[in-house]
Design a protein around this motif. Structure first.
Motif, PDB file in Angstrom:
ATOM      1  N   LEU A  91      60.855  26.137  49.035  1.00 49.14           N
ATOM      2  CA  LEU A  91      59.422  26.173  48.772  1.00 49.14           C
ATOM      3  C   LEU A  91      58.786  24.824  49.031  1.00 49.14           C
ATOM      4  O   LEU A  91      57.714  24.727  49.618  1.00 49.14           O
ATOM      5  CB  LEU A  91      59.163  26.598  47.320  1.00 49.14           C
ATOM      6  CG  LEU A  91      59.428  28.064  46.988  1.00 49.14           C
ATOM      7  CD1 LEU A  91      59.357  28.254  45.493  1.00 49.14           C
ATOM      8  CD2 LEU A  91      58.453  28.973  47.699  1.00 49.14           C
TER       9      LEU A  91
ATOM     10  N   CYS B 154      54.889  25.221  50.300  1.00 42.03           N
ATOM     11  CA  CYS B 154      54.233  26.258  49.508  1.00 42.03           C
ATOM     12  C   CYS B 154      53.136  26.908  50.341  1.00 42.03           C
ATOM     13  O   CYS B 154      51.959  26.936  49.968  1.00 42.03           O
ATOM     14  CB  CYS B 154      53.639  25.675  48.232  1.00 42.03           C
ATOM     15  SG  CYS B 154      54.818  24.699  47.310  1.00 42.03           S
TER      16      CYS B 154
ATOM     17  N   GLN C 270      55.035  20.930  41.016  1.00 40.29           N
ATOM     18  CA  GLN C 270      55.236  21.852  42.112  1.00 40.29           C
ATOM     19  C   GLN C 270      54.793  23.274  41.749  1.00 40.29           C
ATOM     20  O   GLN C 270      54.248  24.000  42.574  1.00 40.29           O
ATOM     21  CB  GLN C 270      56.702  21.838  42.562  1.00 40.29           C
ATOM     22  CG  GLN C 270      56.916  22.294  43.988  1.00 40.29           C
ATOM     23  CD  GLN C 270      56.121  21.461  44.989  1.00 40.29           C
ATOM     24  OE1 GLN C 270      55.907  20.267  44.823  1.00 40.29           O
ATOM     25  NE2 GLN C 270      55.626  22.115  46.023  1.00 40.29           N
ATOM     26  N   SER C 271      55.006  23.668  40.495  1.00 37.72           N
ATOM     27  CA  SER C 271      54.548  24.982  40.045  1.00 37.72           C
ATOM     28  C   SER C 271      53.031  25.072  40.101  1.00 37.72           C
ATOM     29  O   SER C 271      52.464  26.102  40.506  1.00 37.72           O
ATOM     30  CB  SER C 271      55.024  25.247  38.614  1.00 37.72           C
ATOM     31  OG  SER C 271      56.419  25.210  38.522  1.00 37.72           O
TER      32      SER C 271
ATOM     33  N   GLU D 110      51.834  25.313  43.742  1.00 32.90           N
ATOM     34  CA  GLU D 110      52.086  26.651  44.284  1.00 32.90           C
ATOM     35  C   GLU D 110      50.976  27.611  43.841  1.00 32.90           C
ATOM     36  O   GLU D 110      50.486  28.420  44.641  1.00 32.90           O
ATOM     37  CB  GLU D 110      53.453  27.161  43.828  1.00 32.90           C
ATOM     38  CG  GLU D 110      54.625  26.476  44.510  1.00 32.90           C
ATOM     39  CD  GLU D 110      55.952  26.804  43.861  1.00 32.90           C
ATOM     40  OE1 GLU D 110      56.024  27.789  43.099  1.00 32.90           O
ATOM     41  OE2 GLU D 110      56.929  26.073  44.100  1.00 32.90           O
TER      42      GLU D 110
ATOM     43  N   SER E 117      47.839  26.655  45.784  1.00 29.11           N
ATOM     44  CA  SER E 117      47.937  27.053  47.188  1.00 29.11           C
ATOM     45  C   SER E 117      47.796  28.553  47.359  1.00 29.11           C
ATOM     46  O   SER E 117      47.291  29.027  48.377  1.00 29.11           O
ATOM     47  CB  SER E 117      49.287  26.584  47.769  1.00 29.11           C
ATOM     48  OG  SER E 117      49.392  25.184  47.749  1.00 29.11           O
TER      49      SER E 117
ATOM     50  N   THR F  94      51.308  19.185  49.445  1.00 30.81           N
ATOM     51  CA  THR F  94      50.536  20.356  49.872  1.00 30.81           C
ATOM     52  C   THR F  94      49.510  19.983  50.928  1.00 30.81           C
ATOM     53  O   THR F  94      49.244  20.756  51.859  1.00 30.81           O
ATOM     54  CB  THR F  94      49.854  21.055  48.673  1.00 30.81           C
ATOM     55  OG1 THR F  94      49.269  22.275  49.133  1.00 30.81           O
ATOM     56  CG2 THR F  94      48.794  20.202  48.013  1.00 30.81           C
TER      57      THR F  94
END
Length: 353
Positions: A16, A21, A79-80, A83, A86, A103
């Motif tokens: 990911l 992402c 990162q969560s 995501e 995005s 990102t």
């Protein structure tokens, strides 16, 4: 079985991360559609996200947003959050520099832009007794909040500078083990990991509740000790479609940061009230007091440090090199700062100001 699950999760996280992402973003600029009916905001229950905590607890965002409904989502690592942003599940997020850069680069500058800073400092490597120098880390296991998050990149980069090899799927001279911060504290207290590179208040919790000590204060690795820990990131399409709403969000944000700097005696209680409402448990006074001494609250995103963050992510194998031009749009922030009779901030040549 547990090792297999961990390996699988790490491989998925790496996929990911290195794929950026991916989401479908259009190169065509959106048109201004007026104020949004809803703004969906992500944040963490960390002291480094105190601007979000205070802004929500004191109603600064809702006051500024007016008729726009504010909804929130809590994350535990960058990162969560990126995501979700995005994928269009949220519109803005308080987040660390590394996921924000990742990102932006992976989307060719189409996913999101940084519109303000929020906090600097407040991250460190805490280790157990018996680890007193970098040389003592060989063969140890060190935790971070999530693969590819800001502290994960910082740890891997620093370990590389110290001559250690790490891997995104486990192993290496030092094993880096991404995981939930609360679980990290439990693992550290039980002696199952040797340390962690974390943001506040987890640094202070590992020190005061876990009996650890700071081996590396990240502030010591930066000129003047200034490095961004938290920024405010907004989906690019949302900014283009609803600039008035983003301006209102920034009004609430500036008010929250100003309140934090002007009311240090009240800050701890307000932060703790929001933390208890979110998690069901407040921090102890000594943990919160220590944590707040390590964090600076400022709307300046410290844009000049971001090429360094990108280079560190690339060196650690957790990011793709790319052009950062357009990463920042602080024009709306600067307009708000003028109204507050405060100095404008710089985009560092990497965007609009």
């Amino acid at each position: 079985m547990k090792n297999s699950l961990r390996l699988g999760a790490l491989m998925l996280g790496t996929t990911l991360l290195l794929s950026g992402c991916a989401t479908s973003v259009s190169a065509e600029p959106a048109t201004d559609q007026g104020p949004a009916t809803e703004l969906r905001l992500g944040y963490f229950d960390n002291v480094t996200h105190a601007a979000a905590l205070v802004g929500l607890q004191n109603g600064f965002f809702e006051d500024a947003l007016g008729d726009t409904t504010l909804s929130t989502q809590i994350f535990s690592a960058g990162q969560s959050a990126v995501e979700a942003l995005s994928a269009g599940a949220i519109d803005a997020a308080y987040i660390g520099p590394s996921p924000a850069v990742n990102t932006f680069v992976q989307s060719g500058g189409q996913s999101a832009v940084i519109v303000a800073g929020a906090a600097s400092g407040g991250a460190a490597l805490v280790v157990r007794d018996g680890i007193d120098t970098p040389a003592d880390l060989a063969g140890t296991t060190i935790a971070t909040p999530q693969l590819g998050n800001t502290q994960d990149v910082a740890l891997r980069s620093w370990l590389g500078d110290e001559g250690y090899e790490t891997s995104t799927i486990g192993g290496g001279d030092v094993t880096v083990s991404p995981g939930d911060n609360a679980q990290t504290l439990t693992l550290f207290q039980s002696g199952k990991i040797d340390g962690a590179w974390l943001p506040e208040p987890w640094v202070s919790r590992l020190v005061l509740e876990g009996g650890g000590h700071v081996l590396v204060n990240e502030a010591d690795l930066w000129d003047n000790g200034d490095f961004p820990t938290t920024v405010l990131l907004v989906r690019k399409a949302f900014l283009e479609e609803h600039p008035d709403t983003v301006s209102a969000l920034l009004q609430g944000h500036v008010t929250a940061v100003d309140w934090l700097t002007q009311n240090p005696a009240d800050a701890a209680a307000t932060i703790n009230t929001k933390l208890k409402a979110d998690t069901g448990k407040a921090l102890t006074d000594d943990v919160l007091t220590r944590a707040l001494t390590e964090v600076k609250f400022n709307v300046d995103p410290l844009a000049s440090t971001f090429p360094v963050s990108l280079a560190e992510a690339v060196k650690a194998g957790l990011g793709k090199d790319g052009d950062l031009d357009g990463l920042f749009n602080v024009a709306l922030l600067n307009a708000v700062l003028v109204k507050h009779a405060e100095e404008p901030v710089s985009a560092g040549g990497l965007g609009t100001e």
